[in-house]
Design a protein around this motif. Structure first.
Motif, PDB file in Angstrom:
ATOM      1  N   SER A 108       0.810  -1.222   0.000  1.00  0.00           N
ATOM      2  CA  SER A 108       0.000   0.000   0.000  1.00  0.00           C
ATOM      3  C   SER A 108       0.842   1.269   0.000  1.00  0.00           C
ATOM      4  CB  SER A 108      -0.924   0.001   1.225  1.00  0.00           C
ATOM      5  OG  SER A 108      -0.167   0.038   2.428  1.00  0.00           O
ATOM      6  N   ARG A 109       2.123   1.145   0.294  1.00  0.00           N
ATOM      7  CA  ARG A 109       2.978   2.339   0.367  1.00  0.00           C
ATOM      8  C   ARG A 109       3.549   2.733  -0.991  1.00  0.00           C
ATOM      9  NH1 ARG A 109       6.621  -0.341   4.948  1.00  0.00           N
ATOM     10  NH2 ARG A 109       6.251  -2.063   3.469  1.00  0.00           N
ATOM     11  N   ILE A 110       3.269   1.944  -2.016  1.00  0.00           N
ATOM     12  CA  ILE A 110       3.799   2.245  -3.342  1.00  0.00           C
ATOM     13  C   ILE A 110       2.731   2.981  -4.140  1.00  0.00           C
ATOM     14  CG2 ILE A 110       4.915   1.293  -5.391  1.00  0.00           C
ATOM     15  CD1 ILE A 110       6.335   0.786  -2.681  1.00  0.00           C
ATOM     16  N   GLU A 111       2.917   4.252  -4.349  1.00  0.00           N
ATOM     17  CA  GLU A 111       1.970   5.084  -5.096  1.00  0.00           C
ATOM     18  C   GLU A 111       2.609   5.415  -6.443  1.00  0.00           C
ATOM     19  OE1 GLU A 111      -0.492   6.683  -6.941  1.00  0.00           O
ATOM     20  OE2 GLU A 111      -1.279   6.063  -4.978  1.00  0.00           O
ATOM     21  N   THR A 112       2.240   4.642  -7.462  1.00  0.00           N
ATOM     22  CA  THR A 112       2.949   4.719  -8.749  1.00  0.00           C
ATOM     23  C   THR A 112       2.846   6.099  -9.412  1.00  0.00           C
ATOM     24  OG1 THR A 112       1.002   3.825  -9.864  1.00  0.00           O
ATOM     25  CG2 THR A 112       2.678   2.258  -9.170  1.00  0.00           C
ATOM     26  N   LEU A 152       0.309   4.819 -17.395  1.00  0.00           N
ATOM     27  CA  LEU A 152       0.871   3.543 -16.946  1.00  0.00           C
ATOM     28  C   LEU A 152      -0.190   2.455 -16.971  1.00  0.00           C
ATOM     29  CD1 LEU A 152       2.892   4.715 -13.784  1.00  0.00           C
ATOM     30  CD2 LEU A 152       3.771   4.361 -16.097  1.00  0.00           C
ATOM     31  N   PHE A 153       0.162   1.298 -17.522  1.00  0.00           N
ATOM     32  CA  PHE A 153      -0.658   0.090 -17.430  1.00  0.00           C
ATOM     33  C   PHE A 153      -0.048  -0.727 -16.299  1.00  0.00           C
ATOM     34  CE2 PHE A 153      -2.031  -4.184 -18.708  1.00  0.00           C
ATOM     35  CZ  PHE A 153      -3.355  -3.960 -19.052  1.00  0.00           C
ATOM     36  N   ILE A 154      -0.773  -0.895 -15.207  1.00  0.00           N
ATOM     37  CA  ILE A 154      -0.160  -1.343 -13.960  1.00  0.00           C
ATOM     38  C   ILE A 154      -0.554  -2.772 -13.591  1.00  0.00           C
ATOM     39  CG2 ILE A 154       0.082  -0.866 -11.497  1.00  0.00           C
ATOM     40  CD1 ILE A 154      -0.526   2.082 -12.173  1.00  0.00           C
ATOM     41  N   VAL A 155       0.441  -3.564 -13.227  1.00  0.00           N
ATOM     42  CA  VAL A 155       0.242  -4.912 -12.685  1.00  0.00           C
ATOM     43  C   VAL A 155       0.871  -4.925 -11.303  1.00  0.00           C
ATOM     44  CG1 VAL A 155       0.847  -7.354 -12.878  1.00  0.00           C
ATOM     45  CG2 VAL A 155       0.211  -6.062 -14.922  1.00  0.00           C
ATOM     46  N   ARG A 156       0.126  -5.360 -10.302  1.00  0.00           N
ATOM     47  CA  ARG A 156       0.650  -5.388  -8.934  1.00  0.00           C
ATOM     48  C   ARG A 156       0.442  -6.768  -8.330  1.00  0.00           C
ATOM     49  NH1 ARG A 156      -0.022   0.548  -6.401  1.00  0.00           N
ATOM     50  NH2 ARG A 156       1.309  -0.463  -4.885  1.00  0.00           N
ATOM     51  N   ASN A 157       1.439  -7.223  -7.597  1.00  0.00           N
ATOM     52  CA  ASN A 157       1.312  -8.476  -6.849  1.00  0.00           C
ATOM     53  C   ASN A 157       2.372  -8.496  -5.756  1.00  0.00           C
ATOM     54  OD1 ASN A 157       3.839  -9.840  -7.847  1.00  0.00           O
ATOM     55  ND2 ASN A 157       2.788  -9.697  -9.808  1.00  0.00           N
ATOM     56  N   ALA A 158       2.292  -9.433  -4.860  1.00  0.00           N
ATOM     57  CA  ALA A 158       3.260  -9.534  -3.770  1.00  0.00           C
ATOM     58  C   ALA A 158       4.652  -9.825  -4.334  1.00  0.00           C
ATOM     59  CB  ALA A 158       2.848 -10.640  -2.810  1.00  0.00           C
ATOM     60  N   TRP A 174      13.784  -1.228 -11.465  1.00  0.00           N
ATOM     61  CA  TRP A 174      13.910  -0.159 -10.481  1.00  0.00           C
ATOM     62  C   TRP A 174      13.730  -0.709  -9.060  1.00  0.00           C
ATOM     63  CZ3 TRP A 174      10.293   4.462 -12.283  1.00  0.00           C
ATOM     64  CH2 TRP A 174      10.733   4.929 -13.521  1.00  0.00           C
ATOM     65  N   VAL A 175      14.318  -0.013  -8.091  1.00  0.00           N
ATOM     66  CA  VAL A 175      14.044  -0.249  -6.665  1.00  0.00           C
ATOM     67  C   VAL A 175      13.752   1.099  -6.017  1.00  0.00           C
ATOM     68  CG1 VAL A 175      14.923  -1.049  -4.453  1.00  0.00           C
ATOM     69  CG2 VAL A 175      15.477  -2.321  -6.533  1.00  0.00           C
ATOM     70  N   TYR A 176      12.584   1.211  -5.416  1.00  0.00           N
ATOM     71  CA  TYR A 176      12.114   2.447  -4.786  1.00  0.00           C
ATOM     72  C   TYR A 176      12.348   2.378  -3.283  1.00  0.00           C
ATOM     73  CZ  TYR A 176       8.530   5.559  -2.746  1.00  0.00           C
ATOM     74  OH  TYR A 176       7.866   6.488  -1.992  1.00  0.00           O
ATOM     75  N   ASP A 177      12.930   3.452  -2.738  1.00  0.00           N
ATOM     76  CA  ASP A 177      13.196   3.550  -1.300  1.00  0.00           C
ATOM     77  C   ASP A 177      12.057   4.322  -0.646  1.00  0.00           C
ATOM     78  OD1 ASP A 177      14.096   4.390   1.298  1.00  0.00           O
ATOM     79  OD2 ASP A 177      16.144   3.932   0.683  1.00  0.00           O
TER      80      ASP A 177
END
Length: 221
Positions: A42-46, A57-63, A181-184
């Protein structure tokens, strides 16, 4: 839930009117610039991270921002990749991991996931990254090993992505680019993978030439 409902009303009364023309245009179709694969966290706000608008953005999200290797089995991630690459013709695919990732913590310690069998099985797609960290991360601190796992998992999922036939076809024709990418979460920093140098570096360094061209009005693709 009342907070969310109030948010919808605020969107309708304040946000939508300001972007009415954009939403009317989007009602006729979409042409996103990238397929963006990231974690469900939930902390990732694209849109906030990339400063993009609806439709970009065409977004795919999963664990764990996982991309299973291609098989004959049909899954949601596989179908979304195929649609984005072959139907929408996105020119870019971004796989974005993030710090403090619970999925990667679980992948590192799968014995703690016995009560979550589906999560445990899903994170098996990150097992090769865990193996790499086990081989290369000996003697490092827990924090450094987790950073290495976040990066190696992104690299592994990029490799999985290349096994998908439509992705392989577009890569062969040279009109599709892959990005890792890796987001901090704490600092807002984003590191991007440079395949030529086989290392992650701050996004402003990785894309310095492309951003300079964009700033002068040239094509940044």
């Amino acid at each position: 839930m009342p907070r969310f409902a109030a948010g919808v009303v605020k969107f309708q009364n304040e946000v939508y009117p300001q972007k009415k023309e954009l939403f009317e245009q989007l009602s006729k179709g979409q042409a996103p610039e990238a397929l963006f694969i990231t974690c469900s966290d939930s902390r990732i706000e694209t849109a906030m991270i990339t400063q993009t608008e609806p439709g970009d953005l065409f977004i795919v999200r999963n664990a764990g921002n996982i991309v299973p290797p291609h098989t004959s089995h049909t899954g949601g991630v596989t179908a979304a990749i195929e649609f984005a690459v072959a139907a929408l013709n996105v020119p870019h695919i971004v796989i974005c991991g993030h710090t403090e990732c619970g999925a990667m913590k679980g992948a590192m310690n799968p014995e703690g996931l016995d009560a979550l069998p589906h999560v445990k099985e899903w994170l098996g797609y990150a097992k090769a990254a865990v193996e790499v960290v086990g081989a290369k991360g000996e003697g490092l601190s827990d924090e450094a090993r987790m950073k290495m796992l976040l990066e190696q998992n992104v690299v592994l999922q990029l490799q999985h992505l290349k096994t998908h036939p439509k992705v392989a076809m577009r890569l062969a024709t040279g009109d599709l680019q892959l990005h890792g990418w890796v987001y901090d979460i704490k600092t807002g920093g984003v590191d991007a993978f440079d395949e030529g140098k086989n290392e992650f570096m701050p996004v402003d360094q990785r894309y310095a030439a492309e951003m300079a061209k964009l700033a002068t009005g040239g094509c940044a693709a």
